[in-house]
Design a protein around this motif. Structure first.
Motif, PDB file in Angstrom:
ATOM      1  N   GLY A 193       0.787  -1.226   0.000  1.00  0.00           N
ATOM      2  CA  GLY A 193       0.000   0.000   0.000  1.00  0.00           C
ATOM      3  C   GLY A 193       0.815   1.270   0.000  1.00  0.00           C
ATOM      4  N   VAL A 194       2.116   1.176  -0.277  1.00  0.00           N
ATOM      5  CA  VAL A 194       2.982   2.349  -0.323  1.00  0.00           C
ATOM      6  C   VAL A 194       3.395   2.575  -1.767  1.00  0.00           C
ATOM      7  CG1 VAL A 194       5.149   3.377   0.447  1.00  0.00           C
ATOM      8  CG2 VAL A 194       3.812   1.960   2.014  1.00  0.00           C
ATOM      9  N   PHE A 195       3.048   3.741  -2.325  1.00  0.00           N
ATOM     10  CA  PHE A 195       3.339   4.065  -3.722  1.00  0.00           C
ATOM     11  C   PHE A 195       4.138   5.365  -3.744  1.00  0.00           C
ATOM     12  CE2 PHE A 195       1.450   2.813  -7.988  1.00  0.00           C
ATOM     13  CZ  PHE A 195       2.335   3.565  -8.757  1.00  0.00           C
ATOM     14  N   PRO A 196       5.469   5.289  -3.648  1.00  0.00           N
ATOM     15  CA  PRO A 196       6.277   6.514  -3.661  1.00  0.00           C
ATOM     16  C   PRO A 196       6.066   7.298  -4.959  1.00  0.00           C
ATOM     17  CG  PRO A 196       7.587   4.634  -2.938  1.00  0.00           C
ATOM     18  CD  PRO A 196       6.312   4.083  -3.480  1.00  0.00           C
ATOM     19  N   ASP A 198       7.725   9.984  -7.308  1.00  0.00           N
ATOM     20  CA  ASP A 198       8.850  10.818  -7.738  1.00  0.00           C
ATOM     21  C   ASP A 198       8.378  11.656  -8.923  1.00  0.00           C
ATOM     22  OD1 ASP A 198       8.717   9.007  -9.861  1.00  0.00           O
ATOM     23  OD2 ASP A 198      10.903   8.912 -10.064  1.00  0.00           O
ATOM     24  N   THR A 199       9.302  12.313  -9.607  1.00  0.00           N
ATOM     25  CA  THR A 199       8.908  13.196 -10.703  1.00  0.00           C
ATOM     26  C   THR A 199       8.262  12.434 -11.853  1.00  0.00           C
ATOM     27  OG1 THR A 199       9.727  14.901 -12.209  1.00  0.00           O
ATOM     28  CG2 THR A 199      11.220  13.069 -11.755  1.00  0.00           C
ATOM     29  N   HIS A 200       8.713  11.198 -12.134  1.00  0.00           N
ATOM     30  CA  HIS A 200       8.103  10.399 -13.200  1.00  0.00           C
ATOM     31  C   HIS A 200       6.662  10.025 -12.844  1.00  0.00           C
ATOM     32  CE1 HIS A 200      11.725   9.832 -15.613  1.00  0.00           C
ATOM     33  NE2 HIS A 200      12.395   9.507 -14.518  1.00  0.00           N
ATOM     34  N   VAL A 201       6.466   9.507 -11.652  1.00  0.00           N
ATOM     35  CA  VAL A 201       5.126   9.081 -11.231  1.00  0.00           C
ATOM     36  C   VAL A 201       4.182  10.276 -11.178  1.00  0.00           C
ATOM     37  CG1 VAL A 201       3.796   8.046  -9.359  1.00  0.00           C
ATOM     38  CG2 VAL A 201       6.036   7.099  -9.957  1.00  0.00           C
ATOM     39  N   HIS A 202       4.668  11.398 -10.660  1.00  0.00           N
ATOM     40  CA  HIS A 202       3.847  12.608 -10.583  1.00  0.00           C
ATOM     41  C   HIS A 202       3.378  13.033 -11.974  1.00  0.00           C
ATOM     42  CE1 HIS A 202       3.442  17.147  -9.792  1.00  0.00           C
ATOM     43  NE2 HIS A 202       2.475  16.565  -9.107  1.00  0.00           N
ATOM     44  N   ARG A 203       4.277  13.050 -12.936  1.00  0.00           N
ATOM     45  CA  ARG A 203       3.933  13.454 -14.303  1.00  0.00           C
ATOM     46  C   ARG A 203       2.980  12.460 -14.961  1.00  0.00           C
ATOM     47  NH1 ARG A 203       8.565  12.928 -16.055  1.00  0.00           N
ATOM     48  NH2 ARG A 203       8.502  10.983 -17.236  1.00  0.00           N
ATOM     49  N   LEU A 224      -3.283   7.149  -5.990  1.00  0.00           N
ATOM     50  CA  LEU A 224      -2.731   5.863  -6.400  1.00  0.00           C
ATOM     51  C   LEU A 224      -2.883   4.821  -5.300  1.00  0.00           C
ATOM     52  CD1 LEU A 224       0.488   7.073  -8.254  1.00  0.00           C
ATOM     53  CD2 LEU A 224      -1.605   6.148  -9.290  1.00  0.00           C
ATOM     54  N   GLU A 225      -2.615   5.210  -4.073  1.00  0.00           N
ATOM     55  CA  GLU A 225      -2.746   4.250  -2.971  1.00  0.00           C
ATOM     56  C   GLU A 225      -4.206   3.877  -2.715  1.00  0.00           C
ATOM     57  OE1 GLU A 225      -0.565   5.723   0.385  1.00  0.00           O
ATOM     58  OE2 GLU A 225       1.381   5.508  -0.619  1.00  0.00           O
ATOM     59  N   GLU A 231      -0.769  -4.697  -2.654  1.00  0.00           N
ATOM     60  CA  GLU A 231       0.335  -5.566  -3.046  1.00  0.00           C
ATOM     61  C   GLU A 231       0.925  -5.194  -4.401  1.00  0.00           C
ATOM     62  OE1 GLU A 231      -3.517  -7.597  -4.386  1.00  0.00           O
ATOM     63  OE2 GLU A 231      -2.792  -6.437  -2.661  1.00  0.00           O
ATOM     64  N   LYS A 232       0.227  -4.347  -5.174  1.00  0.00           N
ATOM     65  CA  LYS A 232       0.715  -3.941  -6.488  1.00  0.00           C
ATOM     66  C   LYS A 232       1.366  -2.561  -6.481  1.00  0.00           C
ATOM     67  CE  LYS A 232      -2.828  -6.597  -9.021  1.00  0.00           C
ATOM     68  NZ  LYS A 232      -3.895  -6.540 -10.047  1.00  0.00           N
ATOM     69  N   CYS A 233       1.319  -1.866  -5.372  1.00  0.00           N
ATOM     70  CA  CYS A 233       1.841  -0.498  -5.336  1.00  0.00           C
ATOM     71  C   CYS A 233       3.351  -0.458  -5.552  1.00  0.00           C
ATOM     72  CB  CYS A 233       1.494   0.166  -4.002  1.00  0.00           C
ATOM     73  SG  CYS A 233      -0.235   0.691  -3.865  1.00  0.00           S
ATOM     74  N   GLY A 234       4.082  -1.418  -4.987  1.00  0.00           N
ATOM     75  CA  GLY A 234       5.536  -1.394  -5.077  1.00  0.00           C
ATOM     76  C   GLY A 234       6.033  -1.491  -6.507  1.00  0.00           C
ATOM     77  N   PHE A 235       5.613  -2.533  -7.225  1.00  0.00           N
ATOM     78  CA  PHE A 235       6.089  -2.665  -8.598  1.00  0.00           C
ATOM     79  C   PHE A 235       5.416  -1.639  -9.492  1.00  0.00           C
ATOM     80  CE2 PHE A 235       2.483  -5.713  -9.092  1.00  0.00           C
ATOM     81  CZ  PHE A 235       1.971  -5.334 -10.330  1.00  0.00           C
ATOM     82  N   GLY A 236       4.248  -1.129  -9.088  1.00  0.00           N
ATOM     83  CA  GLY A 236       3.633  -0.032  -9.832  1.00  0.00           C
ATOM     84  C   GLY A 236       4.541   1.181  -9.850  1.00  0.00           C
ATOM     85  N   HIS A 237       5.167   1.472  -8.710  1.00  0.00           N
ATOM     86  CA  HIS A 237       6.094   2.596  -8.597  1.00  0.00           C
ATOM     87  C   HIS A 237       7.309   2.402  -9.501  1.00  0.00           C
ATOM     88  CE1 HIS A 237       9.063   5.305  -6.827  1.00  0.00           C
ATOM     89  NE2 HIS A 237       9.816   4.250  -6.546  1.00  0.00           N
ATOM     90  N   THR A 238       7.997   1.273  -9.374  1.00  0.00           N
ATOM     91  CA  THR A 238       9.230   1.091 -10.135  1.00  0.00           C
ATOM     92  C   THR A 238       8.967   0.911 -11.629  1.00  0.00           C
ATOM     93  OG1 THR A 238       9.220  -1.284  -9.597  1.00  0.00           O
ATOM     94  CG2 THR A 238      10.526   0.162  -8.179  1.00  0.00           C
ATOM     95  N   ALA A 239       7.893   0.214 -11.974  1.00  0.00           N
ATOM     96  CA  ALA A 239       7.590   0.011 -13.388  1.00  0.00           C
ATOM     97  C   ALA A 239       7.130   1.314 -14.039  1.00  0.00           C
ATOM     98  CB  ALA A 239       6.524  -1.074 -13.553  1.00  0.00           C
ATOM     99  N   MET A 240       6.428   2.174 -13.300  1.00  0.00           N
ATOM    100  CA  MET A 240       6.010   3.459 -13.859  1.00  0.00           C
ATOM    101  C   MET A 240       7.217   4.350 -14.130  1.00  0.00           C
ATOM    102  SD  MET A 240       2.991   6.080 -12.583  1.00  0.00           S
ATOM    103  CE  MET A 240       1.710   4.817 -12.709  1.00  0.00           C
ATOM    104  N   ILE A 241       8.227   4.271 -13.264  1.00  0.00           N
ATOM    105  CA  ILE A 241       9.463   5.006 -13.510  1.00  0.00           C
ATOM    106  C   ILE A 241      10.105   4.533 -14.815  1.00  0.00           C
ATOM    107  CG2 ILE A 241      11.829   5.341 -12.710  1.00  0.00           C
ATOM    108  CD1 ILE A 241      10.718   5.320  -9.850  1.00  0.00           C
ATOM    109  N   GLN A 242      10.171   3.222 -15.007  1.00  0.00           N
ATOM    110  CA  GLN A 242      10.766   2.687 -16.234  1.00  0.00           C
ATOM    111  C   GLN A 242       9.960   3.117 -17.457  1.00  0.00           C
ATOM    112  OE1 GLN A 242      13.586   1.231 -15.842  1.00  0.00           O
ATOM    113  NE2 GLN A 242      14.045   0.540 -17.902  1.00  0.00           N
TER     114      GLN A 242
END
Length: 291
Positions: A193-196, A198-203, A224-225, A231-242
């Motif tokens: 349930g934690v979705f950091p 950053d500038t990519h996710v914000h945009r 987003l949260e 359980e999907k928030c973590g990879f949602g964060h990193t994959a959205m950055i990519q």
């Protein structure tokens, strides 16, 4: 882990940030935000995170502030070479979250609390803002030693205490903002349930229409949260950055050249992006999307 699909150079994830490859149900997403995250997971990776040493994760995220991975990664490596005092930083490679390797003697927080500030600044100079960051790191290390006795007790606090209490404590530290606190909760604490943001996710969240166009970072996080299963928030964060790096850049998203080039085309409101004129503006300047 050797078969980790996430690139290790991604400072927000990768093998250096622990975690393990996982699989999540992508059938019948309940929200558009979940559908976006599911598709990102299919394209990039699905992982569960956790297992990083909390204090090192905190330091690493501070180093990444206002700079690129290319600049901050060497600073982190140089800092660990000089002050780490541990042979191998252990990670979690299984669903149990158990550490796979024992840690050698030494305490990073103690070493940094007593560090010479000019020397630390020189060590992390590639990360930019090195005087400010070195002062903050030393002050935070000193506080952690004073309040917890060292990095191991702080690590236990991050993993075991109430997540709201941990987040508030981190935010009370000078130089720690919401994104830094949330990265520690995710990559060290392994919290669902934690979705950091950053500038990519914000945009991207505002451009797609997953949050209001004028939303600040905290409002994007709340949306987003709320709309992505924990359980999907973590990879949602990193994959959205990519995704932001490969397709949805700030100035020239791929949809400008070819609307079909973007794998999110059918899910995206293109707020602030006009393929006809080629104009790209901040979503806040482009109107209001449906929430």
């Amino acid at each position: 882990m050797s078969d980790d699909p996430e690139p290790a150079e991604n400072i927000s994830g990768g093998s250096a940030d622990g975690g393990y490859a996982d699989t999540f149900d992508a059938d019948a997403p309940a929200t558009r935000a979940e559908a976006v995250v599911d598709r990102l997971g299919d394209r990039y990776w699905q992982k569960s995170y956790g297992g990083r040493d909390a204090f090192e994760c905190l330091v690493r995220t501070i180093l990444s502030q206002n700079t690129s991975d290319v600049a901050s990664q060497p600073a982190h490596d140089a800092l660990m070479d000089r002050y780490g005092g541990r042979e191998v930083r252990s990670t979690s490679n299984s669903a149990s979250g158990e550490r796979s390797e024992p840690r050698a003697e030494g305490d990073l927080a103690e070493a940094l609390a007593s560090a010479d500030q000019p020397e630390l600044a020189e060590t992390i100079s590639s990360a930019g803002l090195y005087n400010q960051k070195s002062e903050r790191i030393i002050a935070i290390a000193d506080r952690i030693v004073a309040e917890y006795g060292g990095e191991d007790a702080f690590d236990a606090f991050v993993r075991e205490d109430d997540s709201g209490t941990v987040r508030d404590t981190l935010l009370d530290m000078t130089g720690v903002g919401p994104k830094t606190a949330d990265c520690v909760l995710l990559f060290a604490g392994g919290r669902d349930g934690v979705f950091p943001v950053d500038t990519h996710v914000h945009r991207i969240a505002r451009r797609i229409g997953l949050a209001p166009p004028d939303a600040d970072h905290e409002t994007v996080r709340e949306h987003l949260e709320r709309d992505v299963p924990g359980e999907k928030c973590g990879f949602g964060h990193t994959a959205m950055i990519q995704f932001g790096r490969e397709y949805c850049s700030a100035r020239k998203p791929d949809c400008l050249d070819d609307p079909e080039a973007c794998p999110m085309a059918d899910l995206c409101d293109q707020i602030g992006v006009d393929p006809t004129s080629g104009d790209v503006t901040d979503p806040a300047e482009a109107g209001v999307a449906d929430d």
